[in-house]
Enzyme design. Structure first.
Site, short mmCIF file in Angstrom:
data_model
loop_
_atom_site.label_atom_id
_atom_site.label_comp_id
_atom_site.label_asym_id
_atom_site.label_seq_id
_atom_site.Cartn_x
_atom_site.Cartn_y
_atom_site.Cartn_z
CG ASP A 178 -2.18 0.60 0.85
OD1 ASP A 178 -2.00 1.93 0.43
OD2 ASP A 178 -3.49 0.07 1.09
CG HIS A 201 -1.10 1.46 -3.26
ND1 HIS A 201 -2.39 1.28 -2.61
CD2 HIS A 201 -0.75 0.41 -3.85
CE1 HIS A 201 -2.53 0.00 -2.91
NE2 HIS A 201 -1.82 -0.41 -3.84
#
Ligand SMILES: *[C@@H]1O[C@H](CO)[C@@H](O)[C@H](O)[C@H]1NC(C)=O
Ligand SMILES: *[C@@H]1O[C@H](CO)[C@@H](O)[C@H](O)[C@H]1NC(C)=O
Length: 354
Positions: A178, A201
């Site tokens: 993430d 991310h």
């Protein structure tokens, strides 16, 4: 606890952890003295969390919590292993009535109200959920960390910063499933440099707009490389909410095959539940992207999608060069209600409003 090979040398330091059956790991009983002087924790060897089925701590949302310690230093070459693989397939789920069900394991290490915090040199691997959360803390320096989990591990943010001020993060490697770094509400004077990020991310501000009055200001991200991340540098807000994000600069960033390199998303709604538009928003202003280059797997490489009712103001792009990671493929920029200027950039950014 028999796999714990850590040496904690601690002065004036209280730490508790939910390792295994209700164990409270109190470093005071490991020779810590409450003399009001600087604290120092040395990490060496591996500190290994219990697997999910053995997890019986009194703290459900975190593995290790350091709270209200002034001047805590955690440094060393050791490894905190969160045993994430035992959580990821069966992570606990929470129902957020406004935005749907989300599933996430406990945060591995939380530092809360630890003014003067210094983190240096250690590795944090395979967190059940987020790896490191720094919250309600003023004056932090994070350096030379390695935060590592597989790219497909769920909700495993690298470093989360929440309600904290004067935070410097530098020269660290973060590759997770993430956000490499996520900055949330109540944070200001954040200086991030020398980050090697990916998989993950990217480096994110937000998601904001769920709280009462979300404010993030004075964030600088520079000299960082993002490789094969889903997003690069981004600001994301839900529809609704109030507050502002301002004085944000991204400078000297390199992208290698990033899916969505530059993004402002004021329609953030990843679970696709209750995604209606509201007129109120967390207002975004004074955001600059300078000296940024690299490649993207997408066609729309710059996406500045601002609130339909408020818009973003004073967005500046200068010397932003992003090409396709597929040779010869064309790329473009997209904007919605984004006001500002672009100079010396490729693709040409013609979608900004004055
Ligand atoms: C830039 O970042 C790299 C790590 O990615 C680091 O080694 C280097 O010292 C940084 N340079 C500056 C000027 O901060
Ligand atoms: C929200 O507003 C945007 C921009 O006007 C629009 O494209 C989108 O369809 C709207 N979403 C909803 C759910 O109304």
């Amino acid at each position: 606890m028999d796999r714990v090979l850590a040496i904690f040398m601690v002065v004036t330091c209280m730490a508790s952890s939910a390792m295994g059956a209700t164990t409270i790991y109190n470093v005071m009983s490991y020779g810590a003295v409450g003399n009001g002087r600087s604290d120092d924790s040395q990490v060496s060897g591996n500190i290994v969390a219990p697997v999910k089925n053995a997890w019986n701590g009194n703290q459900r949302n975190a593995w290790i919590v350091f709270a209200s310690i002034r001047g805590l230093v955690v440094k060393g070459k050791g490894v905190f292993d969160g045993q994430g693989p035992s959580w990821w397939p069966n992570k606990p789920c929470y129902n957020d009535p406004a935005h749907g069900v989300f599933c996430k394991g406990p945060t591995a290490i939380i530092f809360r109200r630890c003014d003067g915090l210094r983190l240096d040199g250690f590795s944090k691997i395979n967190g059940p959920g987020s790896h490191i959360l720094i919250m309600a803390t003023n004056d932090v320096v994070v350096s030379n960390l390695r935060v590592i989990a597989p790219g497909d591990s769920p909700n495993t943010d690298g470093i989360d910063i929440s309600s904290s001020k004067n935070v410097r993060i530098r020269n660290s490697f973060i590759g997770t499933g993430d956000d490499c770094i996520a900055i949330s509400a109540g944070s200001s004077n954040i200086d991030i440099s020398g980050i090697t990020c990916g998989p993950g991310h990217g480096i994110s501000i937000g998601a904001l707009g769920k709280g009462g009055n979300d404010i993030v200001e004075n964030v600088r991200v520079r000299n960082s490389t993002l490789t094969r991340t889903l997003t690069g540098v981004r600001i994301k807000t839900w529809q609704g909410g109030k507050g502002y994000v301002r004085k944000i600069s991204f400078e000297g960033i390199k992208f290698v095959a990033v899916d969505n390199p530059i993004q402002i998303d004021q329609f953030y709604c990843p679970l696709k539940v209750n995604c209606q538009n509201y007129t109120s928003t967390v207002a975004i202003s004074d955001v600059s992207f300078r000296a940024i280059s690299g490649t993207s797997t997408a066609e729309s490489v710059i996406n500045l999608m601002c609130s339909q009712s408020v818009g973003c103001t004073n967005i500046k792009l200068d010397r932003v060069y992003i090409s396709s990671s597929t040779p010869g493929k064309k790329v473009h920029a997209s904007c919605f209600n984004a006001h500002g200027t672009a100079t010396h950039s490729k693709p040409a950014i013609k979608c900004l409003l004055r």
